[in-house]
Design a protein around this motif. Structure first.
Motif, PDB file in Angstrom:
ATOM      1  N   TYR A 102      64.413  20.752  11.069  1.00 58.22           N
ATOM      2  CA  TYR A 102      64.632  20.258   9.717  1.00 58.22           C
ATOM      3  C   TYR A 102      66.112  20.055   9.460  1.00 58.22           C
ATOM      4  O   TYR A 102      66.975  20.612  10.157  1.00 58.22           O
ATOM      5  N   VAL A 103      66.404  19.287   8.423  1.00 59.48           N
ATOM      6  CA  VAL A 103      67.751  19.152   7.873  1.00 59.48           C
ATOM      7  C   VAL A 103      67.673  19.494   6.390  1.00 59.48           C
ATOM      8  O   VAL A 103      66.760  19.027   5.696  1.00 59.48           O
ATOM      9  N   ARG A 104      68.609  20.312   5.924  1.00 60.02           N
ATOM     10  CA  ARG A 104      68.696  20.626   4.485  1.00 60.02           C
ATOM     11  C   ARG A 104      69.898  19.903   3.921  1.00 60.02           C
ATOM     12  O   ARG A 104      70.991  19.926   4.512  1.00 60.02           O
ATOM     13  N   ASP A 105      69.731  19.246   2.754  1.00 56.85           N
ATOM     14  CA  ASP A 105      70.881  18.568   2.157  1.00 56.85           C
ATOM     15  C   ASP A 105      71.542  19.487   1.125  1.00 56.85           C
ATOM     16  O   ASP A 105      70.991  20.551   0.787  1.00 56.85           O
ATOM     17  N   PRO A 106      72.723  19.128   0.621  1.00 56.98           N
ATOM     18  CA  PRO A 106      73.435  20.036  -0.299  1.00 56.98           C
ATOM     19  C   PRO A 106      72.699  20.340  -1.591  1.00 56.98           C
ATOM     20  O   PRO A 106      72.998  21.321  -2.269  1.00 56.98           O
ATOM     21  N   ASP A 125      70.367  27.803  13.883  1.00 61.17           N
ATOM     22  CA  ASP A 125      70.505  27.380  15.274  1.00 61.17           C
ATOM     23  C   ASP A 125      69.623  28.258  16.159  1.00 61.17           C
ATOM     24  O   ASP A 125      68.963  29.183  15.670  1.00 61.17           O
ATOM     25  N   PRO A 126      69.562  27.999  17.472  1.00 64.30           N
ATOM     26  CA  PRO A 126      68.672  28.785  18.341  1.00 64.30           C
ATOM     27  C   PRO A 126      68.957  30.279  18.350  1.00 64.30           C
ATOM     28  O   PRO A 126      68.082  31.073  18.711  1.00 64.30           O
ATOM     29  N   ASP A 127      70.160  30.688  17.912  1.00 66.41           N
ATOM     30  CA  ASP A 127      70.495  32.117  17.835  1.00 66.41           C
ATOM     31  C   ASP A 127      70.226  32.712  16.466  1.00 66.41           C
ATOM     32  O   ASP A 127      70.565  33.874  16.215  1.00 66.41           O
ATOM     33  N   GLY A 128      69.651  31.911  15.559  1.00 66.88           N
ATOM     34  CA  GLY A 128      69.307  32.419  14.235  1.00 66.88           C
ATOM     35  C   GLY A 128      70.428  32.320  13.216  1.00 66.88           C
ATOM     36  O   GLY A 128      70.284  32.802  12.094  1.00 66.88           O
ATOM     37  N   ARG A 129      71.545  31.672  13.564  1.00 74.33           N
ATOM     38  CA  ARG A 129      72.659  31.532  12.622  1.00 74.33           C
ATOM     39  C   ARG A 129      72.450  30.297  11.755  1.00 74.33           C
ATOM     40  O   ARG A 129      72.117  29.223  12.287  1.00 74.33           O
ATOM     41  N   PRO A 130      72.654  30.401  10.429  1.00 72.57           N
ATOM     42  CA  PRO A 130      72.494  29.223   9.563  1.00 72.57           C
ATOM     43  C   PRO A 130      73.435  28.100   9.978  1.00 72.57           C
ATOM     44  O   PRO A 130      74.589  28.345  10.337  1.00 72.57           O
ATOM     45  N   VAL A 131      72.925  26.877   9.948  1.00 75.76           N
ATOM     46  CA  VAL A 131      73.755  25.714  10.239  1.00 75.76           C
ATOM     47  C   VAL A 131      74.196  25.087   8.917  1.00 75.76           C
ATOM     48  O   VAL A 131      73.642  25.376   7.857  1.00 75.76           O
ATOM     49  N   ALA A 132      75.192  24.220   8.996  1.00 78.10           N
ATOM     50  CA  ALA A 132      75.705  23.564   7.794  1.00 78.10           C
ATOM     51  C   ALA A 132      74.681  22.577   7.243  1.00 78.10           C
ATOM     52  O   ALA A 132      73.819  22.076   7.971  1.00 78.10           O
ATOM     53  N   ASP A 133      74.765  22.304   5.937  1.00 80.54           N
ATOM     54  CA  ASP A 133      73.922  21.270   5.344  1.00 80.54           C
ATOM     55  C   ASP A 133      74.115  19.953   6.091  1.00 80.54           C
ATOM     56  O   ASP A 133      75.212  19.640   6.585  1.00 80.54           O
ATOM     57  N   ASN A 134      73.045  19.185   6.160  1.00 81.27           N
ATOM     58  CA  ASN A 134      73.002  17.886   6.840  1.00 81.27           C
ATOM     59  C   ASN A 134      73.037  17.993   8.362  1.00 81.27           C
ATOM     60  O   ASN A 134      73.112  16.967   9.045  1.00 81.27           O
TER      61      ASN A 134
END
Length: 538
Positions: free
Chosen positions: A424-428, A379-388
């Protein structure tokens, strides 16, 4: 991070690296990336390859049928290196501008500059005087090797103190004449300058999709690292391969795909001065090219020209530079049986870091992380977001962004990661799907609309050759979607017809409110669409 002792007498490049705390974290996960402290990448690409495979293998070919063996290439590189050091006075660390059409002599000049311990600054033959003046000022370039056909703009740039040596012409001071003088009694090998693995080997300038270019400084080990990750692990070239492609050598996509990767593998490259889609297809057929590097727009353009061209020798097709639409991938596969290897790279990271090949490919995705690299979506604060979930692409590996004295370093590198500016979006399963450049996201009436999704839908219309979508400021909605389209010659398709077509392709809030017809989209010299120019129009 403590740097190794430098071999550079001119320390400008090292002195203008970002401070160590502003670097991304570097990751060396593979055993192939454990390089020695003293490393000259040109010597590794050329001298070490000759040692492994012998001097008689073809290294470069031209459209006219000229063939340079590895032994001939090494002799010519060594003569140019002697001219640089003995005749011109180049010392390790000096910046040397390289300008000319794609060909064996430009590649030989690049290798000679780097072998002599200098810093290669390769620019595009299409760049004009003001652009060249900017690059030379930023990198404090003192020397230039320029093809005789490309001298005018460089001279017009008026760079103070720049010593220009032409090549490929008839001038008595031509580089090739000077190099020929080194045959008599001084044709022994030129000993490569024992540069540090982290001495700067090249400064690559970004191609200008967002305005003022940035100088990206890359080390000797970086040049080998991109060959030992993407090329070795994903592309997997063979010594009997013949590479070809459209990207110029001033573009790191081209430098890697047409010089670094084939030489690292002991293979050969067909270097084409003219490499548009209409020139590529007959060259691929005539010379039996096996590995192709080009952009998505070229694959799409070549689809309509395939008949009559024998591509049976082709086994590898690589696409980068812009997002590869799934429809283009499927159409190419249906017509040729070949699976395009999609990839994302960046000038800041030198080459491709997410990709997939063969059965690992999923059309519509960029691929998975190349071995030796790491990537996540944040996210904009550098925290990983959930898959999808969409977010910013963050990457780290053996190569990292190091801008030449540029405050934008802090925008690209955050918390040890390189932020590429892509959503981008990362899938599982670890596949990364491109959504948009972060600045190409359009927010309209509370909806997030990805410009590339709208472009892909518009390109499905049979009369649309090229498309670019941007946001226009709007009082009520914040932004509205505007589509710029290039249509087929002779097409009479109207704005109303495109609007009706798009309503069948996309949800209503994603459909463009306005369609603008252009004869051509604004592009950089490397073929990337300059959407910022379209946004300026809006």
């Amino acid at each position: 991070m403590e740097l190794l002792p430098s071999a550079h007498a001119d320390t400008f490049a090292r002195d203008h690296l970002p401070p160590p705390h502003a670097w991304p974290e570097l990751v060396f996960q593979l055993p192939e990336l454990a390089y020695p402290d003293r490393l000259n990448c040109a010597a590794e690409l050329l001298d070490a390859t000759v040692t492994r495979f012998g001097p008689d293998r073809p290294a470069f070919r031209t459209a006219a049928g000229e063939v340079w063996t590895y032994g001939e290439l090494r002799r010519r590189v060594d003569r140019i290196a002697r001219v640089l050091t003995e005749d011109l006075g180049v010392v390790p660390g000096n910046r040397v501008l390289l300008r000319g059409p794609t060909g064996p002599w430009l590649a030989a000049c690049w290798l000679a500059v780097v072998k002599a311990g200098a810093v290669a600054v390769t620019v595009l033959a299409q760049q004009r005087a003001q652009e060249l003046a900017t690059v030379c000022a930023m990198a404090r370039v003192q020397f230039a090797l320029c093809h005789a056909s490309a001298l005018a703009d460089l001279r017009r740039a008026g760079v103070p103190g720049l010593r220009i040596t032409p090549y490929g012409g008839t001038d008595p001071g031509d580089l090739l004449h000077l190099a020929a003088e080194h045959r008599e009694g001084r044709d022994d090998p030129f000993p490569a300058v024992p540069t540090s693995a982290d001495d700067v080997a090249l400064i690559a300038f970004t191609s200008g999709t967002t305005g003022r270019p940035k100088g990206c400084m890359h080390f000797h080990r970086d040049v080998l690292a991109v060959a030992d990750t993407f090329s070795r692990q994903v592309l997997r070239p063979r010594p009997d391969d013949l590479f070809a492609g459209s990207p110029p050598l001033g573009f790191t996509f081209g430098l890697g795909g047409l010089v670094v990767f084939p030489l690292r593998a002991g293979a050969c490259a067909l270097l084409l001065e003219q490499a548009g889609p209409r020139q590529l297809l007959p060259a691929l057929a005539e010379h039996r090219v096996t590995v192709l590097f080009t952009a998505p727009t070229a694959y799409k353009a070549m689809l309509g020209e395939l008949d009559g061209h024998d591509l049976s020798a082709l086994r590898r097709c690589v696409s980068a530079g812009e997002n590869l639409p799934a429809d283009t991938w499927r159409a190419w596969h249906e017509r040729t049986g070949l699976r395009i290897i999609n990839g994302i790279g960046a000038t800041e990271l030198l080459h491709i870091f997410i990709s997939a090949a063969d059965e690992d490919i999923r059309p519509g995705t960029t691929g998975r992380v190349v071995p030796g690299w790491q990537a996540r979506v944040v996210d904009p604060d550098g925290r990983p977001v959930a898959d999808n979930e969409p977010g910013l692409l963050a990457v780290r590996g053996p190569v990292g962004c190091r801008y030449l004295a540029d405050p934008r370093q802090g925008e690209y590198v955050r918390d040890g990661w390189n932020l590429t500016g892509d959503t981008y979006v990362r899938d599982p399963e670890g596949y990364f799907r491109y959504v948009a450049r972060a600045d190409d996201m359009i927010i309209s009436a509370g909806y997030n609309i990805a410009g590339p999704e709208v472009e892909e839908a518009l390109l499905r219309h049979p009369d649309v050759l090229e498309a670019a979508v941007v946001g226009r400021p709007d009082e009520r909605r914040g932004q509205v979607v505007v589509a710029y389209a290039v249509t087929r010659e002779g097409s009479a398709v109207s704005e109303d017809a495109l609007r009706a077509f798009m309503k069948d392709e996309l949800a209503p809030h994603k459909c463009p409110r306005t369609f603008v017809f252009l004869p051509a989209l604004p592009r950089t010299a490397t073929g990337k669409v300059q959407r910022f120019r379209l946004r300026d129009l809006e």
